[in-house]
Structure formats: C-alpha cells, structure tokens
Design an enzyme around this catalytic site. Structure first.
Site, short mmCIF file in Angstrom:
data_model
loop_
_atom_site.label_atom_id
_atom_site.label_comp_id
_atom_site.label_asym_id
_atom_site.label_seq_id
_atom_site.Cartn_x
_atom_site.Cartn_y
_atom_site.Cartn_z
N TYR A 187 0.87 -1.18 0.00
CA TYR A 187 0.00 0.00 0.00
C TYR A 187 0.90 1.22 0.00
CZ TYR A 187 -3.25 3.58 1.59
OH TYR A 187 -4.00 4.73 1.68
N GLU B 264 -3.30 7.65 -3.98
CA GLU B 264 -3.14 6.32 -3.37
C GLU B 264 -2.92 5.24 -4.44
OE1 GLU B 264 -5.96 4.66 -0.07
OE2 GLU B 264 -6.64 3.82 -1.95
#
Ligand code: GDP
Ligand code: MN
Length: 401
Positions: A113, A201
């Site tokens: 992530y 993101e």
C-alpha cells in the site's frame, strides 16, 4: 473531487509510474476486442476487468475479475454492466456501473500500500505505506498498526530521495526493487503536490515475480485513487475536466451550481440552514428529539431568493422527506429578507409536508410578521420560538404524518 481509476492511472503514467496498459469500455460488446488488444500489447493472456465507479472494495464485491480469454472478458463485462455493485463503500443500495477498465493482468509476488495525503496533526503532507497491500488501510491501521510506515514531507521541499529510499528499505523491497519503488514514491508525491490532490493512493503497488527483463521483479501500480481539493480546481483545468457527473448525487450537483452545500442523508426531515455550524447543530438537535435528518443543507451567508427556492426544490425532490425544518440565524443576512424568500419560494415550490420555521437575529420582528402573513398561503407552516421548539415541532409533525 474524485476521479475514476482509469483516470488516476493516466496521471500515474504521465508521471512515469509504470502501469499495465488498459482501455475503457461502456459496452460489453467491446470487451473481446479490447481484451485482445491489451493482452497482445503486454504479451500475456491474463487481463483484468474492473468496474469504474467512485467507490472501492470492488475486488471483494466481484467487480474486479481476472480473465484469460476474450469470452471470459465479455462475460465479466456483461455481468458488471448489468448488475449493481454492492461493496463496503457503497451502502446496501449499491451503484450502477457504466464504465469498465480492461487492463493487462500481471502476476503478483507481493502487494504493498502506498499513499500521500495530509497529516492534519503534524500540519504537513505524509507518505504512508504498508507491506500489507491489497487490504484497506483502515483495516491494517486497526489490526496491525505497526505494519504502517510514514515519512513526513517538508512543506517547502517535499519528499526527498533519501526518505523515499529509507521507506523502500523499511517496506522490505530488495535489490533493484528499491530504486524502482523510491522513484514511484517521489513521482506520487510530485503528482500529489502539482495536481492539488488531497489523496494520491496506489493500492496495491505490486512486485511481479522475477523475469529475464526484471531479475528482481518489477514494481508496478495496478490500482490507483486520487481525490482533489475542490477549491483548487480553478487552477487545475485538466483535473476538472476529468469530473464525471454521472457518479455524483444529482441533487448535490444541482446544489453546487447555486452555491449551496448539500449532502443527502438517510432520514426524513429536510433541513434548510444558514451556516455549516448551525446546520450541524440543527441536525444534532433533531436527533436529540427523536428525529432523523434527511440532509445537510447550508444555504450560506448570502442566500438570495433564488438560492432558497432551489434549496426547497432540492429538499422536496427527495421522496423520503416528510417534513422540513428551516433554521436561519440573521447575522449579516437579514431575517426579513430570508422570510420573504422562504414565503415566495414555498409558494412557488408548493408544500404538502409540514414546514417549521425558526428565525432569529437582525430584523426578526419584521420577519415574524411576514411569516404570520403567509399562513393562509402555506397551510403546513408553523413558526417556532427557538431551536428546541423547532426540533420538537418538526419531529412530532413528521411522526404524526
Ligand atoms: P479494489 O478492490 O477496488 O481496491 O480493486 P483492486 O484493483 O485493488 O483489485 C483488488 C485485488 O484484485 C488486488 O488487491 C489484487 O489482489 C487483485 N488484482 C487486481 N488486478 C490484478 C492483476 O492484474 N493480477 C492479479 N493476479 N491480481 C489482480
Ligand atoms: Mn485497490
């Protein structure tokens, strides 16, 4: 403002972040052709069909599908374009899917992530990463907070190369992966800043298994999400052009046009208020008295008759609304002007549900006279002396109805 994954991927690619090739379709009939195209380009038979909606959790909802033939791609496309997607982020009513991304699929060795956003407590931007990718970061934060690593960005000079490399080490990247990952982090931080994003993101950022071209594996972005600061869109024309109105609540779009801040909620009491703080306390006091607000609506400090009329139209276009509470504080705004606007707007829109009005502040006496004079024209109108009285009146009117 939110954008679709395929648009976010375009931004990543423009900054030099490696992303598998893909194309968007709106018709399942195009799936087979696009499957052939993207797989040929990437030299694989694996592709991924992905719903393009402004909500995450698609994988678990069955709206990210790996396919290995044109027929499988068509079948997945047909399914996604004819079923609503229900994920943890959509609510039980789900979302219509109008666009699909068909991208070349990749084999995954490991998922990470990676994101840049603002750390309000530290008053600066932050690079956040985790070696537990593919999972919502909220879940990692709750269950395994130590797996999340952060590097704070200097407000003037931004993310520095040494920070990106340190982050890559801490995440466990090895060999040539370190340079690739650090480059991606710097590019993501650069995009975040240059595009006035509030969130950039990549989840997951992946490493592919070793190959002859990439003996240590290749670091790639296979999903991306960007949110942008609405107040900066005036200087981000290319970002503003990515806006997809079909993904937003139509009432919220209409409200924006008239300078109203409107957010639809689940309850049955429509609220028309001036000022965000007053709007929040109005919703609280409705709840306190057993009611349930149908929306947040702030008409702002300088609402005119046109905006108030539109505000009523928006509130009443919600079929759940069984009563309306108007709560206005006349500070700069004069109550009598608002009262006239309410009366003519109510006449124009036509009220069948109970309307409770509470006004306080500048010229309130004159405003009360106007409201009293309007009773004949608006039979469902009640006036209230204070906020508690107003909340009680509207909740009991709605319960009785
Ligand atoms: P999200 O669920 O909406 O965040 O959608 P993602 O694009 O992140 O996909 C969800 C998951 O599907 C990823 O975490 C991966 O595990 C898997 N996935 C997506 N694309 C690929 C791919 O090209 N190859 C493989 N093997 N898995 C993929
Ligand atoms: Mn994802």
């Amino acid at each position: 403002m939110k954008v679709h994954e395929y648009q976010a991927r375009q931004l990543l690619a423009s900054a030099g972040i490696p992303v598998p090739p893909g194309e968007v379709i709106t018709d399942a009939g195009e799936a087979a052709r696009v499957y052939e195209q993207v797989t040929a380009k990437a030299g694989t038979d694996l592709a991924v069909v992905k719903a393009q909606v402004h909500a995450g959790g698609r994988g678990k909802a069955g709206f990210v599908k790996l396919v290995r033939s044109a027929a499988e791609a068509s079948e997945a496309a047909k399914f996604m374009l004819s079923n609503k997607m229900v994920s943890v982020q959509t609510g039980p009513q789900g979302l219509d899917v109008r666009k699909l991304l068909i991208a070349a699929g990749v084999d995954i060795e490991k998922e990470y992530y990676l994101a840049v956003t603002t750390d309000r407590a530290k008053r600066t931007d932050v690079l956040i990463a985790s070696s537990e990718g593919g999972v919502e970061i909220e879940t990692v934060a709750r269950e395994n907070p130590d797996a999340i690593v952060k590097e704070w960005l200097d407000p003037l000079i931004g993310l520095q190369p040494f920070q990106a490399r340190r982050m890559a080490f801490r995440l466990g990247f090895k060999g040539k992966q370190i340079g690739q990952a650090a480059k991606i982090m710097l590019a993501l931080a650069g995009l975040y800043r240059s595009k006035d994003a509030s969130l950039a993101e990549i989840n997951p950022l992946i490493v592919t298994p070793a190959s002859s071209d990439y003996p240590d594996g290749q670091v790639l972005a296979i999903d991306a999400k960007f949110n942008f600061d609405d107040n900066a869109l005036f200087r981000q024309k290319d970002v503003a052009e990515m806006f997809d109105p079909t993904e937003e609540n139509p009432a919220e779009i209409k409200a924006k046009k008239y300078g109203l801040s409107y957010i639809a909620l689940d309850g049955n009491i429509g609220c028309l208020v001036n000022g965000a703080g007053l709007a929040m306390s109005t919703m609280d006091i409705i709840k306190l008295h057993g009611g349930d607000p149908a929306n947040f609506l702030d008409v702002g400090g300088s609402a005119n008759e046109e905006a108030v009329t539109e505000a009523f139209r928006i509130i009443l276009s919600d079929s759940k609304v069984q009563g309306v509470l108007v709560n206005i504080f006349g500070g700069i705004m004069q109550c009598d002007i608002i009262a006239s606007a309410i009366v003519s707007a109510a006449k124009e829109v036509g009220f069948s549900v109970p309307l409770v009005v509470r006004l306080e502040g500048t010229n309130v006496d004159r405003a009360r006279e106007i409201m009293d004079g309007a009773r004949g024209d608006i039979p469902t109108l009640q006036t209230a002396s204070d906020l508690t009285d107003a909340a009680k009146k509207v909740t009991s009117a709605v319960t009785a109805a």
